[in-house]
Design an enzyme around this catalytic site. Structure first.
Site, PDB file in Angstrom:
ATOM      1  N   CYS B  19     -23.351  21.301   0.096  1.00  0.00           N
ATOM      2  CA  CYS B  19     -22.946  20.966   1.461  1.00  0.00           C
ATOM      3  C   CYS B  19     -22.213  19.632   1.517  1.00  0.00           C
ATOM      4  O   CYS B  19     -21.902  19.162   2.605  1.00  0.00           O
ATOM      5  CB  CYS B  19     -24.167  20.926   2.368  1.00  0.00           C
ATOM      6  SG  CYS B  19     -25.262  19.523   2.053  1.00  0.00           S
ATOM      7  N   CYS B  22     -24.785  15.269  -0.801  1.00  0.00           N
ATOM      8  CA  CYS B  22     -25.056  14.311  -1.885  1.00  0.00           C
ATOM      9  C   CYS B  22     -23.940  13.267  -1.950  1.00  0.00           C
ATOM     10  O   CYS B  22     -24.195  12.083  -2.171  1.00  0.00           O
ATOM     11  CB  CYS B  22     -25.173  15.030  -3.221  1.00  0.00           C
ATOM     12  SG  CYS B  22     -26.454  16.292  -3.283  1.00  0.00           S
ATOM     13  N   CYS B 128     -29.756  21.276  -5.434  1.00  0.00           N
ATOM     14  CA  CYS B 128     -29.014  22.519  -5.730  1.00  0.00           C
ATOM     15  C   CYS B 128     -28.531  22.521  -7.181  1.00  0.00           C
ATOM     16  O   CYS B 128     -28.694  23.506  -7.899  1.00  0.00           O
ATOM     17  CB  CYS B 128     -27.822  22.681  -4.795  1.00  0.00           C
ATOM     18  SG  CYS B 128     -28.243  22.750  -3.047  1.00  0.00           S
ATOM     19  N   CYS B 166     -32.625  16.212  -1.434  1.00  0.00           N
ATOM     20  CA  CYS B 166     -31.743  16.942  -0.515  1.00  0.00           C
ATOM     21  C   CYS B 166     -31.490  16.089   0.704  1.00  0.00           C
ATOM     22  O   CYS B 166     -32.074  16.314   1.748  1.00  0.00           O
ATOM     23  CB  CYS B 166     -32.364  18.288  -0.134  1.00  0.00           C
ATOM     24  SG  CYS B 166     -31.196  19.415   0.630  1.00  0.00           S
ATOM     25  N   HIS B 206     -47.497  10.736  -1.983  1.00  0.00           N
ATOM     26  CA  HIS B 206     -48.856  10.541  -1.485  1.00  0.00           C
ATOM     27  C   HIS B 206     -49.504   9.263  -2.014  1.00  0.00           C
ATOM     28  O   HIS B 206     -50.328   8.642  -1.335  1.00  0.00           O
ATOM     29  CB  HIS B 206     -49.679  11.761  -1.919  1.00  0.00           C
ATOM     30  CG  HIS B 206     -50.994  11.913  -1.232  1.00  0.00           C
ATOM     31  ND1 HIS B 206     -51.107  12.101   0.128  1.00  0.00           N
ATOM     32  CD2 HIS B 206     -52.264  11.940  -1.718  1.00  0.00           C
ATOM     33  CE1 HIS B 206     -52.386  12.233   0.447  1.00  0.00           C
ATOM     34  NE2 HIS B 206     -53.103  12.135  -0.659  1.00  0.00           N
ATOM     35  N   CYS B 209     -47.993   6.349   0.138  1.00  0.00           N
ATOM     36  CA  CYS B 209     -47.721   6.581   1.563  1.00  0.00           C
ATOM     37  C   CYS B 209     -48.478   5.594   2.441  1.00  0.00           C
ATOM     38  O   CYS B 209     -49.683   5.392   2.268  1.00  0.00           O
ATOM     39  CB  CYS B 209     -48.125   8.010   1.942  1.00  0.00           C
ATOM     40  SG  CYS B 209     -47.727   8.393   3.652  1.00  0.00           S
ATOM     41  N   CYS B 229     -52.447  10.913   9.361  1.00  0.00           N
ATOM     42  CA  CYS B 229     -51.911  11.625   8.187  1.00  0.00           C
ATOM     43  C   CYS B 229     -51.350  12.996   8.582  1.00  0.00           C
ATOM     44  O   CYS B 229     -51.961  13.739   9.358  1.00  0.00           O
ATOM     45  CB  CYS B 229     -53.019  11.797   7.155  1.00  0.00           C
ATOM     46  SG  CYS B 229     -52.512  12.791   5.747  1.00  0.00           S
ATOM     47  N   CYS B 235     -47.363  18.317   5.431  1.00  0.00           N
ATOM     48  CA  CYS B 235     -46.732  17.298   4.584  1.00  0.00           C
ATOM     49  C   CYS B 235     -46.868  17.671   3.104  1.00  0.00           C
ATOM     50  O   CYS B 235     -47.960  17.978   2.620  1.00  0.00           O
ATOM     51  CB  CYS B 235     -47.360  15.939   4.829  1.00  0.00           C
ATOM     52  SG  CYS B 235     -46.528  14.630   3.915  1.00  0.00           S
ATOM     53  N   CYS B 244     -39.693   7.363  -2.138  1.00  0.00           N
ATOM     54  CA  CYS B 244     -39.268   7.146  -0.747  1.00  0.00           C
ATOM     55  C   CYS B 244     -40.140   6.155   0.033  1.00  0.00           C
ATOM     56  O   CYS B 244     -39.604   5.312   0.761  1.00  0.00           O
ATOM     57  CB  CYS B 244     -39.223   8.469   0.022  1.00  0.00           C
ATOM     58  SG  CYS B 244     -38.223   9.746  -0.747  1.00  0.00           S
ATOM     59  N   CYS B 256     -38.733   9.737   5.964  1.00  0.00           N
ATOM     60  CA  CYS B 256     -39.151  10.930   6.711  1.00  0.00           C
ATOM     61  C   CYS B 256     -40.515  10.741   7.368  1.00  0.00           C
ATOM     62  O   CYS B 256     -40.668  10.888   8.588  1.00  0.00           O
ATOM     63  CB  CYS B 256     -39.158  12.152   5.795  1.00  0.00           C
ATOM     64  SG  CYS B 256     -37.512  12.565   5.160  1.00  0.00           S
ATOM     65  N   CYS B 263     -43.212  15.202   4.941  1.00  0.00           N
ATOM     66  CA  CYS B 263     -42.341  15.359   3.770  1.00  0.00           C
ATOM     67  C   CYS B 263     -42.175  16.849   3.498  1.00  0.00           C
ATOM     68  O   CYS B 263     -43.145  17.600   3.572  1.00  0.00           O
ATOM     69  CB  CYS B 263     -42.992  14.659   2.573  1.00  0.00           C
ATOM     70  SG  CYS B 263     -42.253  15.067   0.969  1.00  0.00           S
ATOM     71  N   CYS B 266     -38.305  17.817  -0.911  1.00  0.00           N
ATOM     72  CA  CYS B 266     -36.930  18.219  -1.237  1.00  0.00           C
ATOM     73  C   CYS B 266     -36.478  17.849  -2.646  1.00  0.00           C
ATOM     74  O   CYS B 266     -35.417  18.285  -3.070  1.00  0.00           O
ATOM     75  CB  CYS B 266     -35.964  17.682  -0.184  1.00  0.00           C
ATOM     76  SG  CYS B 266     -35.659  15.914  -0.296  1.00  0.00           S
TER      77      CYS B 266
END
Lengths: 519, 293
Positions: B19, B22, B128, B166, B206, B209, B229, B235, B244, B256, B263, B266
């Site tokens: 798409c 990236c 992908c 993603c 996790h 987080c 949570c 999640c 992340c 996210c 989450c 991805c």
């Protein structure tokens, strides 16, 4: 008689091939072909309906938020809560979509389209102290010019100083575009592909600190639009005035409307929106949009003919690679049997003609600067100008919306997933009218269809042989140098094609396609 | 600033079933910024010479496609191939075509084989290209596969690094390229079993987080937009390997789970099928790593 083939057309999103038959320097015929197919709608079948807003965003990495928005509107309507989204949820969705409008529009003009008009190599003679230009000068002196070469050579007309300034703005716009995504992520979590936009509203709460951060990122971008982008559009237009007459296209424009100012009306086409829905032609008379007049034709697309001419909510065609007479993975959507262009030009023209004073206040000064009437909008430069002016209108409106958010008030409406239901989400993305349709059976997605902006604009011929909007815009164009066909790429890029969006799909008949497993 | 000893590293970036997200994500890089990546020496003395990138390059059509073949021949074993998007094998590759030669369209599959074989290294950018991702999601209508699948089938042994997501965080791409230029090809222990750099994918969401304390206390959000949570709302943080929560996204403004959304996993080879439904709780047997050191 010669054939010009441009494959791939670069600086667009996705995979596009354009062929033009040229006779005595004029395009006699043109074909636009999408050359990628992923089968998104097939992949959606059988899944949890709520997942659609995450998965359909991934149709396009340039305008994911448009798909997220169409998808959640579609799910809201299927879940029976289209009129129950909270004000915070509605406004937050507008801000998320608006942030991506800005990102997409800035990317399009400066990074996708500008290199057709701006000669970066003129920076080689630069003697000033702008850090970006010094950096590019040093880059040029090393002799490896990728990704700025190879390119078409010849028709670069901007005066040297204006040209170099435009190159500096190309670099500045890279930062501005990035900041638009940062602004979006303040409420959306991350971009591309945010996770805060969900059926029922959004997941993020507005707080005063986030609103302030959002507002000041926005203000920096608004300064850029006013002080850099709009003047650049004028400068390009002054150097290339013939492009007010090149690429006029099919003359019919369609908009679904975008940015909900009201959350109660469940018929999205009737909603009070910042930019309202409508059809318009060169006579500037506005018509109402009736979704049932939309049908998709596939005679010249690689899909089974049995599915041709259907309303998207009832689409039932399967892919048929190699079908005789077909030349594209894009279908041919038509409205009331006629060819329509979608995009910023459609939205601005519809709202100009329906008397929106803000839109008139933006468009009229530009037209009078060039001593032009509204008919000049139907052109390559008209599309670029409409995009920049719309971006200003949206960005300025967003500054008001941020302050309408109410910290502490709810952002999300609960629902239950129905066993059987159908829904429709109609909105406009940066590139134009976008529709999502869903049918739910046994609580799962039974059918999901998307009719996206570039499917309209880059469509091939329909069953009655009418060429699509880009094809029509090319036909009749004079090409001065067939080795360097600037005219063709400038016309195609003025539509801001997004091919990942355009080619998606459809429900299968049978399982004749090979299947492969990921190891 | 550049000097006469700048080493040029040709980069060919091709797109298949994807798409462009990236590519857009890479443009969100802050330090280095996009100008630094495209024009400046990305690390001292070394410049990425992006000869082919469909979304950014000035050229179009045949002259652009010629850059691919020219680079393969002239810089054999010395260029970096970046693959974005899946490789569709169905319909003899007709689902993704890039350019043509003598009137015949060339498939993504064909490019990945020819350009992959002669590259210095290949980066499969995004889920992908790394694992098949959404295009390979059931029922995989186009027969999409990953770069690794193509290399296995064709016995291509060019070093391959997967940078999934993603989209992937721009730092993950930039960091992977920088270590390639500064330290050379990855060695034992640099990559995990899915060829992802441990530097970015070595820990579970996790584990880091900020809502982890609520999990341990048994305080769970009951509907989206609730605090606490998000485990019961689906999640996938407990089965997803990425940094992340500590790196944050888009110049560090959010991520996210930070925006109140679960989450969706991805970066994993299990995206999008095994992690679905996205808003349903994962089953206990899918959680072998919780609490593990």
């Amino acid at each position: 008689m010669g054939k010009i083939t441009i494959d791939p057309v670069t600086r667009i999103e996705g995979h596009l091939k354009v062929e033009a038959i040229v006779e005595n320097g004029e395009v006699k015929d043109a074909r636009s072909s999408g050359t990628l197919f992923r089968g998104f709608e097939l992949i959606l079948r059988g899944r949890d309906p709520r997942d659609a807003s995450q998965l359909t965003q991934r149709i396009c990495g340039v305008c994911p938020q448009t798909h997220a928005t169409a998808s959640v509107l579609c799910l809201d309507s299927a879940f029976g809560i289209a009129g129950e989204i909270t004000d915070n949820g509605r406004i937050m969705r507008n801000l998320l979509l608006g942030a991506n409008y800005i990102q997409s529009h800035v990317l399009h003009f400066y990074h996708l389209a500008a290199l057709d008009f701006v000669d970066v190599t003129k920076v080689a003679a630069y003697e000033g102290d702008n850090p970006s230009l010094k950096s590019i000068k040093s880059f040029i002196s090393r002799g490896e010019l990728g990704p700025f070469a190879p390119r078409y050579e010849g028709d670069y007309r901007l005066p040297d100083d204006v040209d170099r300034q435009a190159t500096a703005h190309y670099v500045q716009a890279l930062d501005i575009r990035r900041k638009a995504h940062e602004m979006l992520a303040v409420f959306g979590g991350k971009m591309p592909h945010n996770c805060a936009t969900v059926a029922g509203g959004v997941t993020e709460h507005p707080t005063i600190d986030k609103m302030t951060t959002f507002l000041w990122k926005l203000n920096e971008i608004r300064d850029f639009i006013d002080d850099v982008w709009v003047p650049d559009i004028v400068a390009v237009a002054e150097a290339y005035p013939d492009y007010f007459e090149i690429g006029s296209g099919c003359g019919n424009l369609l908009a679904y409307g975008v940015f909900d100012l009201d959350g109660k009306e469940v018929d999205y086409l009737k909603r009070d929106r910042l930019l309202r829905s409508g059809t318009i032609s060169t006579d500037l008379k506005v018509g109402e949009v009736d979704a049932v007049k939309i049908a998709e034709y596939v005679k010249h697309s690689w899909y089974e003919d049995s599915g041709s001419g259907r309303y998207p909510g009832e689409g039932e065609t399967g892919p048929q690679p190699g079908k005789g007479g077909a030349y594209s993975w894009i279908k041919a959507p038509r409205y009331d049997g006629k060819v329509y262009e979608v995009g910023p030009l459609a939205r601005m023209a519809v709202n100009y003609a329906n008397g929106n004073s803000s839109v008139r206040g933006l468009v009229d000064p530009v037209l009078s600067h060039f001593h032009a009437g509204p008919d000049a909008l139907f052109s390559v430069l008209g599309r670029h100008a409409a995009r920049a002016l719309e971006c200003k209108y949206v960005a300025d409106s967003m500054a008001d919306w941020v302050l309408q958010l109410k910290p502490g008030e709810p952002v999300y409406t609960e629902y239950t997933i129905p066993e059987e239901a159908s829904g429709m989400g109609l909105v406009c993305g940066p590139r134009g009218a976008l529709g999502h349709w869903i049918r739910i059976e046994d609580g799962k997605i039974a059918n999901y269809q998307c009719v996206v902006p570039t499917t309209w604009n880059a469509s091939p011929r329909d069953d009655s042989g009418q060429p699509g909007p880009i094809e029509q815009a090319l036909i009749g164009t004079k090409v001065i140098d067939e080795e360097n066909p600037f005219e063709i790429v400038r016309i195609v890029r003025s539509f801001d094609p997004c091919l990942a969006c355009a080619v998606h799909v459809i429900t299968p008949k049978g399982n004749e396609l090979a299947r492969f497993r990921i190891s | 600033m550049a000097n006469s000893r700048t080493e040029e590293y040709p980069v060919l970036w091709i797109q298949g079933g994807g798409c462009s997200g990236c590519s857009v994500s890479l443009l969100n890089s802050v330090s280095p910024g996009p100008r630094n990546i495209l024009v400046d020496e990305i690390v001292p003395g070394k410049h990425l010479n992006v000869r082919f990138h469909p979304t950014l390059m000035a050229g179009a059509g045949h002259p652009a496609v010629l850059e691919l073949e020219r680079t393969r021949q002239e810089a054999k074993g010395g260029y970096v191939l970046v693959v974005e998007g899946s490789i569709p094998l169905g319909a003899s590759g007709a689902y993704a075509m890039i350019g043509e030669e003598q009137g015949k369209e060339i498939s993504m599959h064909s490019w990945v084989k020819s350009l992959g074989r002669d590259a210095l290294a290949v980066l499969a950018v995004g889920t992908c290209a790394a694992f098949g991702g959404i295009p390979a999601g059931s029922p995989n209508p186009t027969g999409s596969v990953s770069v690794q699948d193509v290399f296995s089938a064709e016995a291509i042994d060019t070093p391959l690094i997967n940078v999934p997501g993603c989209p992937p965080h721009p730092d993950w791409f930039v960091g992977t390229v920088a270590s390639l230029l500064l330290q050379g090809l990855p060695t034992e222990g640099d990559l995990d079993e899915y060829l992802r750099p441990n530097a970015f994918y070595g820990q579970l969401i996790h584990e880091n987080c900020p809502r982890r304390a609520y999990f341990d206390e048994g305080k769970f959000a009951k509907k989206l937009s609730d605090p606490y949570c998000l485990y019961e709302l689906g999640c996938k943080g407990p089965v997803t390997h990425a940094d992340c929560p500590t790196r944050l996204w888009n110049n560090g403004v959010n991520w996210c789970v930070g925006s109140g959304a679960p989450c969706i996993g991805c970066v994993e080879p299990t995206f999008p099928d095994v992690v679905a439904p996205l808003y349903e709780k994962i089953t206990d047997e899918a959680l072998p790593n919780i609490g593990a050191e």
